[in-house]
Design an enzyme around this catalytic site. Structure first.
Site, mmCIF file in Angstrom:
data_model
loop_
_atom_site.group_PDB
_atom_site.id
_atom_site.type_symbol
_atom_site.label_atom_id
_atom_site.label_comp_id
_atom_site.label_asym_id
_atom_site.label_seq_id
_atom_site.Cartn_x
_atom_site.Cartn_y
_atom_site.Cartn_z
ATOM 1 N N HIS A 49 3.702 5.117 2.744
ATOM 2 C CA HIS A 49 2.768 4.319 3.534
ATOM 3 C C HIS A 49 1.584 5.192 3.948
ATOM 4 O O HIS A 49 1.760 6.172 4.688
ATOM 5 C CB HIS A 49 3.479 3.725 4.760
ATOM 6 N N GLN A 232 8.632 -1.529 0.837
ATOM 7 C CA GLN A 232 8.676 -2.260 -0.433
ATOM 8 C C GLN A 232 7.991 -3.626 -0.273
ATOM 9 O O GLN A 232 7.098 -3.751 0.549
ATOM 10 C CB GLN A 232 10.116 -2.400 -0.950
HETATM 11 P P1 GDP Z 1 1.983 0.574 1.584
HETATM 12 O O1 GDP Z 1 3.107 1.194 0.848
HETATM 13 O O2 GDP Z 1 2.069 -0.919 1.616
HETATM 14 O O3 GDP Z 1 1.770 1.154 2.953
HETATM 15 O O4 GDP Z 1 0.670 0.920 0.748
HETATM 16 P P2 GDP Z 1 0.296 2.352 0.100
HETATM 17 O O5 GDP Z 1 -0.145 3.264 1.170
HETATM 18 O O6 GDP Z 1 1.375 2.804 -0.812
HETATM 19 O O7 GDP Z 1 -0.893 1.936 -0.853
HETATM 20 C C1 GDP Z 1 -2.051 1.345 -0.367
HETATM 21 C C2 GDP Z 1 -3.239 2.235 -0.784
HETATM 22 O O8 GDP Z 1 -4.441 1.516 -0.600
HETATM 23 C C3 GDP Z 1 -3.380 3.484 0.058
HETATM 24 O O9 GDP Z 1 -3.927 4.507 -0.723
HETATM 25 C C4 GDP Z 1 -4.356 3.055 1.164
HETATM 26 O O10 GDP Z 1 -5.086 4.148 1.699
HETATM 27 C C5 GDP Z 1 -5.267 2.152 0.382
HETATM 28 N N1 GDP Z 1 -5.858 1.037 1.133
HETATM 29 C C6 GDP Z 1 -5.299 0.274 2.124
HETATM 30 N N2 GDP Z 1 -6.143 -0.716 2.479
HETATM 31 C C7 GDP Z 1 -7.229 -0.578 1.687
HETATM 32 C C8 GDP Z 1 -8.423 -1.333 1.542
HETATM 33 O O11 GDP Z 1 -8.657 -2.333 2.209
HETATM 34 N N3 GDP Z 1 -9.316 -0.906 0.597
HETATM 35 C C9 GDP Z 1 -9.103 0.184 -0.188
HETATM 36 N N4 GDP Z 1 -10.028 0.516 -1.080
HETATM 37 N N5 GDP Z 1 -7.977 0.916 -0.079
HETATM 38 C C10 GDP Z 1 -7.061 0.523 0.843
HETATM 39 P P1 IMO Z 2 6.270 0.872 -0.297
HETATM 40 O O1 IMO Z 2 7.017 0.760 0.987
HETATM 41 C C1 IMO Z 2 6.188 0.113 -4.591
HETATM 42 C C2 IMO Z 2 10.017 0.322 -6.723
HETATM 43 C C3 IMO Z 2 10.220 1.453 -7.697
HETATM 44 C C4 IMO Z 2 11.131 0.789 -8.710
HETATM 45 C C5 IMO Z 2 12.010 -0.092 -7.832
HETATM 46 C C6 IMO Z 2 13.364 0.513 -7.483
HETATM 47 O O2 IMO Z 2 5.413 2.073 -0.400
HETATM 48 O O3 IMO Z 2 5.563 -0.398 -0.623
HETATM 49 P P2 IMO Z 2 14.106 2.511 -5.867
HETATM 50 O O4 IMO Z 2 13.730 3.958 -5.866
HETATM 51 O O5 IMO Z 2 13.779 1.804 -4.608
HETATM 52 O O6 IMO Z 2 15.520 2.271 -6.289
HETATM 53 O O7 IMO Z 2 13.196 1.858 -7.046
HETATM 54 O O8 IMO Z 2 11.278 -0.321 -6.637
HETATM 55 N N1 IMO Z 2 9.638 0.730 -5.349
HETATM 56 C C7 IMO Z 2 8.405 0.592 -4.842
HETATM 57 N N2 IMO Z 2 7.261 0.148 -5.402
HETATM 58 N N3 IMO Z 2 6.214 0.443 -3.289
HETATM 59 C C8 IMO Z 2 7.342 0.867 -2.709
HETATM 60 O O9 IMO Z 2 7.441 1.107 -1.384
HETATM 61 C C9 IMO Z 2 8.508 0.987 -3.496
HETATM 62 N N4 IMO Z 2 9.781 1.379 -3.241
HETATM 63 C C10 IMO Z 2 10.458 1.205 -4.375
HETATM 64 O O10 IMO Z 2 9.019 1.862 -8.292
HETATM 65 O O11 IMO Z 2 10.400 -0.062 -9.547
HETATM 66 MG MG MG Z 3 3.462 2.505 -0.742
#
Ligand code: GDP
Ligand code: IMO
Ligand code: MG
Length: 444
Positions: A49, A232
């Site tokens: 996150h 997830q």
């Molecule tokens: P999460 O797992 O749902 O918390 O999301 P992640 O952090 O894995 O992935 C979201 C990505 O998008 C991160 O690199 C954030 O910094 C970026 N992000 C979030 N909101 C925005 C947005 O509104 N615009 C852009 N360009 N990036 C964003």
């Molecule tokens: P956040 O919280 C995106 C995906 C993995 C794989 C499947 C099973 O950042 O959104 P695992 O290791 O959980 O047994 O893998 O789930 N996966 C995610 N994809 N964001 C995540 O978390 C994920 N957590 C697991 O890539 O396809």
């Molecule tokens: Mg993520």
């Protein structure tokens, strides 16, 4: 112990409405301006996150986003699977960045513990001939939940009990080494070495451990507000996702109650987070996936590479049937649309508005992964706005076509859009006034 609806604090669940990585971390961070407690309820360090504060990037895997505000309490609930070494590493890097983690971060004594043999079993299974390759994060998540459901897991409370820990590791290693050798020809793990390493980790974790169900219910009774930070996404949920290409926990909103011990009757709002398009990392069905230059363009513009594994994310257009399904399963009342800015360059935006199977429209999500192969996506083309949105802070100031895009999502999903994210930073956020007042986000 339960407080009446009128006196207890407000609660909201943040849930991924797609395949994860929707921007949940950023949105939780925005909400913690007002909410006093953040609780993770599922998954483990498979999550990544991202929160960006004043240009500084934090990627949290286990620790809830509330940690970045010292006045906020952060809780790792019983539904989470905790890798003690990963937890300590994350805590150390937060400390090194000057983030307060003592007295405001708590771990459930009922959370399940990930041990090295879980990773060993996962690695073996992922690479074994004849097994479906899920494309997991290799963190040992699945095998740990298997042991939980098999009633042979180790919980955090047991980790702290040195005698029990030794017996558990010795027995489990004997069993897992035999299985891993027989099935995958894996090298055996050393139980003694494992015990010493985890007994040491346990002492470092001890100060964080609490009965977090009690802590959370007491906080509610005292009028404190809680945001449940989902990990997830809906389509990765063990029951409702694209099985078997899913994770091993209930990432949907239902998991918030079982994964924290806060009862369903104490949940006020479910907020679904969706990108303005779609991504997925790992294998499995993805109806609107773009395998062409447009997909590559979305990946580049959206910087779509996994926060944890660095793997390129698969990209595609917004999938409204999927989002309607997420609305139904989670009971989403508010949607947050993130990464709107990634579509800023487009003059036309395809959106999937329906699924057809054998020429007939359907609202049903297939129960089998291969069922998705029969799906034909029906697209409509929305006008693009072809202008930058990253600096915009109010709904009215968004280009007309962007407002129409959001209104279309509302009409098609039946959920209201309460927040729009137009960039990764805390400040690049548009809050809709009704959302602000319903969630008590005033005075932000
Ligand atoms: P999460 O797992 O749902 O918390 O999301 P992640 O952090 O894995 O992935 C979201 C990505 O998008 C991160 O690199 C954030 O910094 C970026 N992000 C979030 N909101 C925005 C947005 O509104 N615009 C852009 N360009 N990036 C964003
Ligand atoms: P956040 O919280 C995106 C995906 C993995 C794989 C499947 C099973 O950042 O959104 P695992 O290791 O959980 O047994 O893998 O789930 N996966 C995610 N994809 N964001 C995540 O978390 C994920 N957590 C697991 O890539 O396809
Ligand atoms: Mg993520």
């Amino acid at each position: 112990m339960s407080a009446s609806r009128t006196s207890r604090g407000r609660t909201a669940i943040i849930v991924g409405a797609q395949w994860g990585d929707e921007g949940k971390g950023k949105i939780v961070d925005v909400l913690t301006r007002t909410f006093s407690v953040v609780a993770r309820y599922a998954g483990g360090h498979n999550a990544g996150h991202t929160v960006i504060v004043n240009g500084k990037k934090f990627i949290m895997q286990l620790v809830p986003g509330g940690i970045l505000r010292p006045e906020c309490t952060s809780v790792i609930g019983n539904g989470v699977v905790l890798d003690p070494l990963a937890f300590l590493k994350e805590v150390a890097s937060l400390r090194a960045a000057g983030v307060k983690v003592d007295g405001n971060l708590f771990v459930s004594n009922r959370a399940q513990v990930i041990l090295p043999y879980h990773r060993m079993m996962e690695l073996g299974a992922e690479n074994a001939p004849g097994r479906v390759k899920i494309g997991t994060t290799s963190r040992g998540i699945g095998p740990t939940y298997e042991d939980k459901m098999g009633r042979r897991g180790l919980r955090v409370a047991d980790l702290l009990d040195s005698k029990l820990l030794r017996t558990h590791i010795e027995n489990a290693c004997r069993e897992k080494n035999m299985i891993a050798h027989a099935l995958f020809n894996a090298d055996p793990l050393d139980a003694d070495k494992m015990f010493r390493e985890y007994a040491d980790a346990a002492e470092q974790i001890r100060p964080f451990v609490r009965d977090t169900a009690l802590l959370l219910n007491r906080a509610l009774a005292e009028g404190k507000s809680i945001v449940f930070e989902g990990a997830q996404g809906t389509m990765l949920d063990i029951d409702h996702g694209t099985y078997p290409f899913v994770t091993s926990s209930n990432s949907t909103s239902g998991g918030a109650a079982t994964g924290t011990g806060v009862p369903p009757t104490s949940i006020d709002t479910v907020i679904g987070i969706s990108k303005a398009y779609c991504t997925r990392v790992g294998s499995g069905p993805f109806p609107t996936e773009l395998l062409d230059a447009q997909g590559e363009d979305l990946r580049k513009r959206g910087n779509e590479f996994g926060a944890v594994t660095g793997r390129p994310r698969r990209t595609g257009w917004l999938d409204l049937p999927e989002l309607r399904y997420a609305g139904m399963i989670n009971g989403i009342s508010w949607l947050v649309v993130t990464k709107l800015d990634v579509l800023d360059h487009l003059t036309e935006i395809p959106v999937c508005v329906g699924y057809k199977v054998d020429g007939k429209e359907t609202d049903e999500a297939p129960a089998q992964a291969y069922g998705y192969e029969k799906i034909e996506c029906v697209y409509c083309k929305m006008p693009g706005w072809a202008s930058p949105t990253q600096a915009i802070r109010t709904l009215e100031a968004l280009p007309k076509a962007a407002r129409e895009y959001l209104a279309f999502i509302e009409k098609e999903t039946g959920a209201r859009v309460g927040m729009i994210s137009t960039g990764p930073d805390r400040e690049q956020t548009i809050l809709v006034p009704e959302f602000v007042s319903e969630l008590g986000l005033k005075n932000c």
